[in-house]
Every structure is written in structure tokens, then in C-alpha cells.
Motif scaffolding. Structure first.
Motif, PDB file in Angstrom:
ATOM      1  N   ASP A  29     -10.844   9.682  78.512  1.00 17.33           N
ATOM      2  CA  ASP A  29     -11.195   9.641  77.096  1.00 17.33           C
ATOM      3  C   ASP A  29      -9.986   9.528  76.175  1.00 17.33           C
ATOM      4  O   ASP A  29     -10.080   9.762  74.988  1.00 17.33           O
ATOM      5  N   GLY A  30      -8.824   9.210  76.738  1.00 17.96           N
ATOM      6  CA  GLY A  30      -7.633   9.007  75.920  1.00 17.96           C
ATOM      7  C   GLY A  30      -6.936  10.277  75.503  1.00 17.96           C
ATOM      8  O   GLY A  30      -6.102  10.248  74.609  1.00 17.96           O
ATOM      9  N   ARG A  31      -7.279  11.392  76.143  1.00 17.11           N
ATOM     10  CA  ARG A  31      -6.632  12.654  75.804  1.00 17.11           C
ATOM     11  C   ARG A  31      -5.723  13.087  76.952  1.00 17.11           C
ATOM     12  O   ARG A  31      -5.909  12.704  78.094  1.00 17.11           O
ATOM     13  N   ILE A  32      -4.747  13.920  76.620  1.00 20.82           N
ATOM     14  CA  ILE A  32      -3.879  14.541  77.620  1.00 20.82           C
ATOM     15  C   ILE A  32      -4.690  15.677  78.238  1.00 20.82           C
ATOM     16  O   ILE A  32      -5.116  16.592  77.529  1.00 20.82           O
ATOM     17  N   SER A  33      -4.902  15.612  79.547  1.00 24.15           N
ATOM     18  CA  SER A  33      -5.640  16.658  80.237  1.00 24.15           C
ATOM     19  C   SER A  33      -4.684  17.747  80.710  1.00 24.15           C
ATOM     20  O   SER A  33      -3.459  17.588  80.652  1.00 24.15           O
ATOM     21  N   GLN A  34      -5.256  18.829  81.217  1.00 25.31           N
ATOM     22  CA  GLN A  34      -4.438  19.903  81.760  1.00 25.31           C
ATOM     23  C   GLN A  34      -3.593  19.378  82.918  1.00 25.31           C
ATOM     24  O   GLN A  34      -2.409  19.697  83.022  1.00 25.31           O
ATOM     25  N   GLU A  35      -4.173  18.546  83.768  1.00 26.42           N
ATOM     26  CA  GLU A  35      -3.421  17.959  84.883  1.00 26.42           C
ATOM     27  C   GLU A  35      -2.299  17.056  84.381  1.00 26.42           C
ATOM     28  O   GLU A  35      -1.183  17.097  84.903  1.00 26.42           O
ATOM     29  N   ARG A  77      -3.891  13.347  71.518  1.00 24.56           N
ATOM     30  CA  ARG A  77      -4.967  14.333  71.566  1.00 24.56           C
ATOM     31  C   ARG A  77      -4.919  15.041  72.917  1.00 24.56           C
ATOM     32  O   ARG A  77      -4.666  14.419  73.938  1.00 24.56           O
ATOM     33  N   PHE A  78      -5.171  16.336  72.910  1.00 25.07           N
ATOM     34  CA  PHE A  78      -5.169  17.168  74.109  1.00 25.07           C
ATOM     35  C   PHE A  78      -6.581  17.705  74.348  1.00 25.07           C
ATOM     36  O   PHE A  78      -7.295  17.997  73.387  1.00 25.07           O
ATOM     37  N   THR A  79      -6.956  17.860  75.610  1.00 23.05           N
ATOM     38  CA  THR A  79      -8.191  18.575  75.906  1.00 23.05           C
ATOM     39  C   THR A  79      -7.986  20.038  75.537  1.00 23.05           C
ATOM     40  O   THR A  79      -6.856  20.487  75.356  1.00 23.05           O
ATOM     41  N   ARG A  80      -9.065  20.783  75.444  1.00 17.28           N
ATOM     42  CA  ARG A  80      -8.937  22.208  75.117  1.00 17.28           C
ATOM     43  C   ARG A  80      -8.111  22.940  76.167  1.00 17.28           C
ATOM     44  O   ARG A  80      -7.279  23.788  75.841  1.00 17.28           O
ATOM     45  N   ALA A  81      -8.362  22.621  77.444  1.00 17.38           N
ATOM     46  CA  ALA A  81      -7.613  23.283  78.521  1.00 17.38           C
ATOM     47  C   ALA A  81      -6.132  22.953  78.429  1.00 17.38           C
ATOM     48  O   ALA A  81      -5.281  23.821  78.626  1.00 17.38           O
ATOM     49  N   LEU A  89      -2.953  25.520  77.762  1.00 19.29           N
ATOM     50  CA  LEU A  89      -1.791  25.514  78.650  1.00 19.29           C
ATOM     51  C   LEU A  89      -0.515  25.273  77.855  1.00 19.29           C
ATOM     52  O   LEU A  89       0.495  25.954  78.054  1.00 19.29           O
ATOM     53  N   TYR A  90      -0.544  24.323  76.942  1.00 19.86           N
ATOM     54  CA  TYR A  90       0.627  24.011  76.115  1.00 19.86           C
ATOM     55  C   TYR A  90       1.087  25.258  75.368  1.00 19.86           C
ATOM     56  O   TYR A  90       2.269  25.612  75.390  1.00 19.86           O
ATOM     57  N   ARG A  91       0.169  25.931  74.728  1.00 16.88           N
ATOM     58  CA  ARG A  91       0.523  27.109  73.921  1.00 16.88           C
ATOM     59  C   ARG A  91       0.965  28.285  74.792  1.00 16.88           C
ATOM     60  O   ARG A  91       1.891  29.006  74.430  1.00 16.88           O
ATOM     61  N   ALA A  92       0.326  28.466  75.930  1.00 10.93           N
ATOM     62  CA  ALA A  92       0.636  29.604  76.803  1.00 10.93           C
ATOM     63  C   ALA A  92       1.944  29.414  77.562  1.00 10.93           C
ATOM     64  O   ALA A  92       2.748  30.336  77.673  1.00 10.93           O
ATOM     65  N   GLU A  93       2.161  28.230  78.093  1.00 13.41           N
ATOM     66  CA  GLU A  93       3.310  27.993  78.973  1.00 13.41           C
ATOM     67  C   GLU A  93       4.595  27.651  78.235  1.00 13.41           C
ATOM     68  O   GLU A  93       5.635  28.202  78.529  1.00 13.41           O
TER      69      GLU A  93
END
Length: 77
Positions: A21-27, A58-62, A66-70
Motif C-alpha cells: 500500500d505504499g507505506r513503510i511496514s514494520q519489516e 507513510r508508515f504503518t501503525r506498527a 517501532l520507530y518511536r520505541a527503538e
């Protein structure tokens, strides 16, 4: 303009091009972080590049969680 890490930018672009969907996933984000980890430290250039990616892709919620936590815990050079 700050210098940017071309490898990270290309990896982000590849992550969203032509699939999903054009977003950055957690993977996808884990793959970007692996590129940074490969250098042994979180340089100002890598930080600026990841900040730019975060602002412009755009990032997925997951991935956002991860971005904010790590990334806030990574040592900076």
C-alpha cells in the motif's frame, strides 16, 4: 540541506515501490535499522536521513510504534 545517506533513501524508496500500500511496514523499518546497525553507530547523517524518511513517507501503525520505541534509544555518534 544536511547530507543524507543514499543507501537508506534507496532502501526506503524500494520498500514502497510497486508493492503493498505504499507505506513503510514494520519489516521494512527493521531492514532500514539493520543498515544503520551495520555501521556500528547511529551517525548524524543516518539520523537526518531517517528523520527525512519519517517525515516524507507513510508508515504503518506498527512501524510508527517501532520507530518511536527503538530509535529514541539508539546511541548517537
Amino acid at each position: 540541506m544536511k547530507p543524507l545517506d543514499l543507501e537508506l533513501l534507496c532502501a526506503a524508496e524500494g520498500a514502497v515501490a510497486g508493492r503493498g500500500d505504499g507505506r513503510i511496514s514494520q519489516e521494512d523499518l527493521r531492514e532500514l535499522m539493520a543498515i544503520v546497525r551495520g555501521t556500528g553507530w547511529f551517525s548524524p547523517v543516518e539520523k537526518a536521513t531517517l528523520d527525512l524518511i519519517h517525515r516524507n513517507y507513510r508508515f504503518t501503525r506498527a512501524a510508527e510504534r517501532l520507530y518511536r520505541a527503538e530509535l529514541g534509544n539508539w546511541p548517537r555518534g
